[in-house]
Write a protein that holds these residues in place. Structure first.
Motif, PDB file in Angstrom:
ATOM      1  N   PHE A 151       4.418  18.051 -20.778  1.00  9.77           N
ATOM      2  CA  PHE A 151       4.447  18.919 -19.593  1.00  9.77           C
ATOM      3  C   PHE A 151       4.604  20.398 -19.948  1.00  9.77           C
ATOM      4  O   PHE A 151       4.191  21.258 -19.180  1.00  9.77           O
ATOM      5  N   LEU A 179       1.128  21.665 -20.246  1.00  7.49           N
ATOM      6  CA  LEU A 179       0.248  21.521 -19.094  1.00  7.49           C
ATOM      7  C   LEU A 179       0.429  22.701 -18.148  1.00  7.49           C
ATOM      8  O   LEU A 179       1.514  23.276 -18.074  1.00  7.49           O
ATOM      9  N   ALA A 224       3.919   5.856  -5.175  1.00  3.27           N
ATOM     10  CA  ALA A 224       4.041   5.970  -6.643  1.00  3.27           C
ATOM     11  C   ALA A 224       3.091   7.034  -7.166  1.00  3.27           C
ATOM     12  O   ALA A 224       3.473   7.879  -8.004  1.00  3.27           O
ATOM     13  N   GLY A 225       1.850   6.988  -6.655  1.00  2.00           N
ATOM     14  CA  GLY A 225       0.874   7.991  -7.096  1.00  2.00           C
ATOM     15  C   GLY A 225       1.304   9.391  -6.720  1.00  2.00           C
ATOM     16  O   GLY A 225       1.263  10.312  -7.554  1.00  2.00           O
ATOM     17  N   ASP A 233       8.350  24.791 -15.556  1.00  8.08           N
ATOM     18  CA  ASP A 233       8.036  25.383 -16.847  1.00  8.08           C
ATOM     19  C   ASP A 233       7.511  26.802 -16.696  1.00  8.08           C
ATOM     20  O   ASP A 233       7.690  27.646 -17.573  1.00  8.08           O
ATOM     21  N   LEU A 289       7.341  19.713 -12.721  1.00  8.65           N
ATOM     22  CA  LEU A 289       7.648  20.018 -14.127  1.00  8.65           C
ATOM     23  C   LEU A 289       6.829  21.210 -14.621  1.00  8.65           C
ATOM     24  O   LEU A 289       7.337  22.065 -15.349  1.00  8.65           O
ATOM     25  N   ILE A 290       5.579  21.240 -14.206  1.00 16.22           N
ATOM     26  CA  ILE A 290       4.743  22.381 -14.622  1.00 16.22           C
ATOM     27  C   ILE A 290       5.243  23.664 -13.962  1.00 16.22           C
ATOM     28  O   ILE A 290       5.354  24.714 -14.602  1.00 16.22           O
ATOM     29  N   GLY A 291       5.579  23.550 -12.672  1.00 15.23           N
ATOM     30  CA  GLY A 291       6.096  24.719 -11.949  1.00 15.23           C
ATOM     31  C   GLY A 291       7.407  25.206 -12.525  1.00 15.23           C
ATOM     32  O   GLY A 291       7.618  26.413 -12.674  1.00 15.23           O
ATOM     33  N   LEU A 325      -5.766  -1.073   0.847  1.00 14.29           N
ATOM     34  CA  LEU A 325      -5.055  -2.096   0.080  1.00 14.29           C
ATOM     35  C   LEU A 325      -5.992  -2.779  -0.906  1.00 14.29           C
ATOM     36  O   LEU A 325      -5.662  -2.959  -2.084  1.00 14.29           O
ATOM     37  N   LEU A 340      -3.846   9.254 -10.614  1.00 14.66           N
ATOM     38  CA  LEU A 340      -2.472   9.700 -10.923  1.00 14.66           C
ATOM     39  C   LEU A 340      -1.691   8.595 -11.625  1.00 14.66           C
ATOM     40  O   LEU A 340      -1.053   8.839 -12.661  1.00 14.66           O
ATOM     41  N   LEU A 341      -1.752   7.390 -11.059  1.00 20.72           N
ATOM     42  CA  LEU A 341      -1.013   6.283 -11.677  1.00 20.72           C
ATOM     43  C   LEU A 341      -1.619   5.921 -13.038  1.00 20.72           C
ATOM     44  O   LEU A 341      -0.882   5.604 -13.977  1.00 20.72           O
ATOM     45  N   PHE A 394       4.213  10.658  -8.863  1.00 23.23           N
ATOM     46  CA  PHE A 394       3.787  11.153 -10.179  1.00 23.23           C
ATOM     47  C   PHE A 394       3.183  12.548 -10.059  1.00 23.23           C
ATOM     48  O   PHE A 394       3.458  13.430 -10.876  1.00 23.23           O
ATOM     49  N   LEU A 395       2.374  12.737  -8.985  1.00 24.60           N
ATOM     50  CA  LEU A 395       1.768  14.055  -8.781  1.00 24.60           C
ATOM     51  C   LEU A 395       2.837  15.116  -8.551  1.00 24.60           C
ATOM     52  O   LEU A 395       2.816  16.196  -9.156  1.00 24.60           O
ATOM     53  N   LEU A 426       0.837  -1.205   0.000  1.00 26.82           N
ATOM     54  CA  LEU A 426       0.000   0.000   0.000  1.00 26.82           C
ATOM     55  C   LEU A 426       0.872   1.254   0.000  1.00 26.82           C
ATOM     56  O   LEU A 426       0.573   2.230  -0.713  1.00 26.82           O
ATOM     57  N   VAL A 439      -5.122   8.505  -6.084  1.00 28.22           N
ATOM     58  CA  VAL A 439      -3.840   7.833  -6.356  1.00 28.22           C
ATOM     59  C   VAL A 439      -3.949   6.981  -7.614  1.00 28.22           C
ATOM     60  O   VAL A 439      -3.053   6.975  -8.474  1.00 28.22           O
ATOM     61  N   PHE A 466      -0.976  24.279 -14.086  1.00 26.60           N
ATOM     62  CA  PHE A 466      -1.578  23.862 -12.809  1.00 26.60           C
ATOM     63  C   PHE A 466      -3.107  23.781 -12.936  1.00 26.60           C
ATOM     64  O   PHE A 466      -3.743  22.940 -12.310  1.00 26.60           O
ATOM     65  N   TYR A 475      -4.757  -0.664  -4.033  1.00 29.04           N
ATOM     66  CA  TYR A 475      -3.682  -1.494  -4.580  1.00 29.04           C
ATOM     67  C   TYR A 475      -4.202  -2.596  -5.482  1.00 29.04           C
ATOM     68  O   TYR A 475      -3.671  -2.840  -6.570  1.00 29.04           O
ATOM     69  N   PHE A 493       2.235   1.780  -3.391  1.00 24.87           N
ATOM     70  CA  PHE A 493       1.160   2.244  -4.278  1.00 24.87           C
ATOM     71  C   PHE A 493       0.892   3.737  -4.098  1.00 24.87           C
ATOM     72  O   PHE A 493       0.849   4.509  -5.068  1.00 24.87           O
ATOM     73  N   VAL A 494       0.766   4.133  -2.842  1.00 20.45           N
ATOM     74  CA  VAL A 494       0.486   5.550  -2.553  1.00 20.45           C
ATOM     75  C   VAL A 494       1.676   6.419  -2.929  1.00 20.45           C
ATOM     76  O   VAL A 494       1.525   7.503  -3.526  1.00 20.45           O
ATOM     77  N   THR A 527       4.811  15.801 -11.715  1.00 23.41           N
ATOM     78  CA  THR A 527       3.992  16.592 -12.641  1.00 23.41           C
ATOM     79  C   THR A 527       3.945  18.056 -12.208  1.00 23.41           C
ATOM     80  O   THR A 527       4.173  18.963 -13.017  1.00 23.41           O
ATOM     81  N   LEU A 528       3.667  18.252 -10.927  1.00 26.18           N
ATOM     82  CA  LEU A 528       3.585  19.634 -10.432  1.00 26.18           C
ATOM     83  C   LEU A 528       4.930  20.340 -10.534  1.00 26.18           C
ATOM     84  O   LEU A 528       4.996  21.524 -10.888  1.00 26.18           O
TER      85      LEU A 528
END
Lengths: 339, 256
Positions: free
Chosen positions: B184, B187, A17-18, A32, A28-30, B43, B154-155, A21-22, A11, B151, B189, B47, A14-15, A25-26
């Motif tokens: 990007f 993109l 990784a998410g 830019d 890269l945008i920032g 989970l 995002l993934l 990515f966030l 878990l 989450v 915000f 997950y 998983f969290v 992303t933020l």
């Protein structure tokens, strides 16, 4: 317990990784939008920003060096645009650099282009860069519209011309005439010959000019001979003298004519008598008639003498001598024209 | 007659769901948070849903790219394909499609699970044993949905973009770094944050509706199936309604 721990790890992964990515992303945008890192601000002013918005890119000589941070109206004719530029570009952007609003491709976003300036001091924080008008899409379209109208007019004229050419019987007759190429060929030959003649003439002319330059011939002497030039000068002097004498003579004649005119006007002198006195004219007329009468009487007397017995022999002798002389003259002429 | 019944049922469901929502918030801040159950639900809900979400997201990115490619070429903007797909996935398609799949998988699962617990009177047994069934069953699941769907979104977006990258390279040649740079670069915000925020609402709605449908399941085993089915249908409709609401709100706030 171990299974529970594994589940927690799964878990967590998983969290994470998410969230990763966030965050990426933020970031890269920032990045830019120049929210991170060392930046400085520049300003520039336009009369029309042509749809520029906050976040549009700023380019220096084609390289992306920052973004638009703020756009605000400062007067009814000026809009100030605040640019965020990377600090590392500071030494390269001079105070003389100019900005213009461009487009990223034909349909792309607006961009601000900073054109490198001539040597000068590097910009400082909050400097105002001079701006210059860029090519506006509306202006381009307007010009394109004018061009299209011109092209349409040209096409219309061309169409009319082609139509007239198509309908021209004389032209088609000319084009279909198989003898024209021969005529053109003949003309070309003649033209060639004429050119050869002209060339020959030019060569001759060149020789003549060379002779003239060398002082040969009459023209050469005329132009180059200094002795002849002296003679010409002498002649001209004499002509001038003659002209002066003629002038004096004309003046005298004028004086005489004036005095005669005066005499005629005043009734004095022989000319007046001859031209104006009527009595003298009558006397002259009578005298001339008397002379005529006298001459006729004398003619009569002479005829009478020819028939007088004392003088008749003399006149006959004279006739015979004349006849002889005529005969001898006629014989001589025949001898000269004979075989 | 049918319309009247439908209207009455709709109003009854709306009222029941509103009361259920109020009860959720009341129980949310009551002490003794069921952390272990929450983690377990995370989970199971998050997950375990990743393979399905990942697969659909990958296919979605790939297909979207390949479908858009001819049109982009026709308009002479094929180079903008990564930017176009990136914005489409991040802003709209990623959150909505992921939420719909999530509703299909998790909404039905929660509805069926709680429904079966209801008809087998396990929930009543929990109450008798002194455990707050609402706190243990509903709050943990709704919170798990609330936190896991973003989450997953995002993934799912990341996998979808990777699928798009492969789609771009099937008939073209774009490097990995160029593709993601173009994505990007285009993109903002205002593209990412509203989409991310609305995915919380999607997750919350899916969890709440699934729990509501399951918690008030009736009529034996038939009711369990009906609860699972209606949980998916209602959650899907609510997702679209929330999406509509979100776009209006972002538009009104000027961040669209």
């Amino acid at each position: 317990m171990a299974a529970k721990s594994t589940d927690h790890i799964k878990l967590g992964l998983f969290v994470m990784a998410g969230l990763a990515f966030l965050i990426v992303t933020l970031y890269l945008i920032g990045k830019d939008q120049d929210l991170f890192g060392n930046n400085f601000e520049l300003r520039t002013r336009y009369a029309n920003v042509q749809g520029l918005v906050v976040g549009n890119n700023v380019r220096y000589a084609g390289i992306e060096v920052g973004t638009v941070r703020k756009i605000e109206i400062i007067s009814d004719r000026e809009i100030e645009v605040c640019l965020v530029i990377h600090n590392k570009m500071k030494p390269f952007i001079k105070k003389t650099a100019t900005t213009s609003i461009g487009s990223d491709g034909l349909m792309g976003n607006k961009v601000i282009n900073i054109e490198p300036g001539i040597d000068g001091l590097a910009v400082a924080e909050n400097d105002i860069l001079p701006s210059r008008g860029a090519v506006n899409t509306d202006d381009m379209l307007r010009l394109l519209d004018h061009t299209n109208q011109d092209i349409a007019a040209i096409a219309s004229s061309l169409k009319s011309t082609v139509s007239r050419i198509n309908n021209s019987q004389g032209l088609w007759r000319l084009l279909e005439d198989s003898t024209i190429p021969m005529h053109i060929s003949g003309s070309a030959t003649q033209l060639q010959q004429a050119i050869l003649r002209v060339s020959s003439m030019a060569a001759d002319l060149q020789l003549i000019v060379a002779d003239v330059k060398a002082g040969k011939g009459s023209l050469g002497k005329l132009l180059r001979d200094t002795a002849m030039a002296g003679a010409w000068q002498h002649t001209i002097d004499q002509l001038e003298q003659a002209g002066a004498v003629a002038g004096q003579l004309a003046a005298r004649l004028d004086t005489t004519a004036q005095s005669l005119q005066v005499d005629i006007t005043n009734g004095k002198g022989p000319v007046h008598v001859l031209l104006k006195d009527s009595l003298t004219a009558i006397h002259l007329s009578n005298s001339l008639r008397n002379i005529d009468l006298g001459t006729a009487a004398f003619q009569q007397n002479m005829e009478a003498l020819k028939h007088h017995f004392l003088l008749r022999g003399y006149f006959r002798r004279q006739e015979r001598l004349q006849q002889k002389a005529a005969k001898s003259e006629h014989g001589g002429a025949a001898m000269r024209t004979g075989p | 007659m049918f319309a009247r019944e439908s209207t009455t049922r709709l109003l009854s469901e709306t009222g029941g769901l509103s009361a259920f929502t109020g009860r959720f918030f009341r129980n949310l801040f009551k002490p003794r948070f069921e952390a272990a159950e929450f983690v377990r639900q995370c989970l199971l809900i998050g997950y375990k849903s990743l393979p399905l979400i990942g697969l659909t997201a990958f296919i979605m990115g790939l297909v979207l790219t390949m479908q858009l490619r001819p049109s982009m070429i026709e308009y002479g903007v094929a180079s903008q394909l990564p930017a176009m797909v990136g914005i489409a996935i991040i802003r709209e398609i990623g959150p909505v499609i992921t939420a719909l799949i999530f509703a299909g998988k998790i909404g039905s699962s929660i509805g069926a699970e709680l429904g079966s617990m209801k008809v087998t009177e396990q929930i009543d047994a929990m109450e008798v044993s002194g455990t707050n069934p609402f706190k243990y069953l509903v709050v943990t699941r709704v919170l798990a949905c609330l936190f896991m769907l973003p989450v997953l979104v995002l993934l799912g977006d990341a996998i979808s973009l990777y699928g798009s990258y492969i789609g771009v390279n099937i008939k073209g040649a774009t490097s990995f770094s160029l593709f993601f740079t173009q994505v990007f670069d285009n993109l903002a915000f205002s593209d990412v944050l509203p989409a991310f925020i609305k995915s919380f609402f999607f997750g919350w709605a899916v969890g709440l509706i699934g729990c509501y449908k399951g918690y008030f399941s009736s009529k034996g085993t038939e009711g369990v199936g009906r609860s699972a089915n209606s949980a998916v249908v209602v959650a899907s409709i609510v997702i679209f309604l929330l999406d509509l609401l979100a776009v209006q709100v972002t538009d009104a706030l000027g961040i669209n």
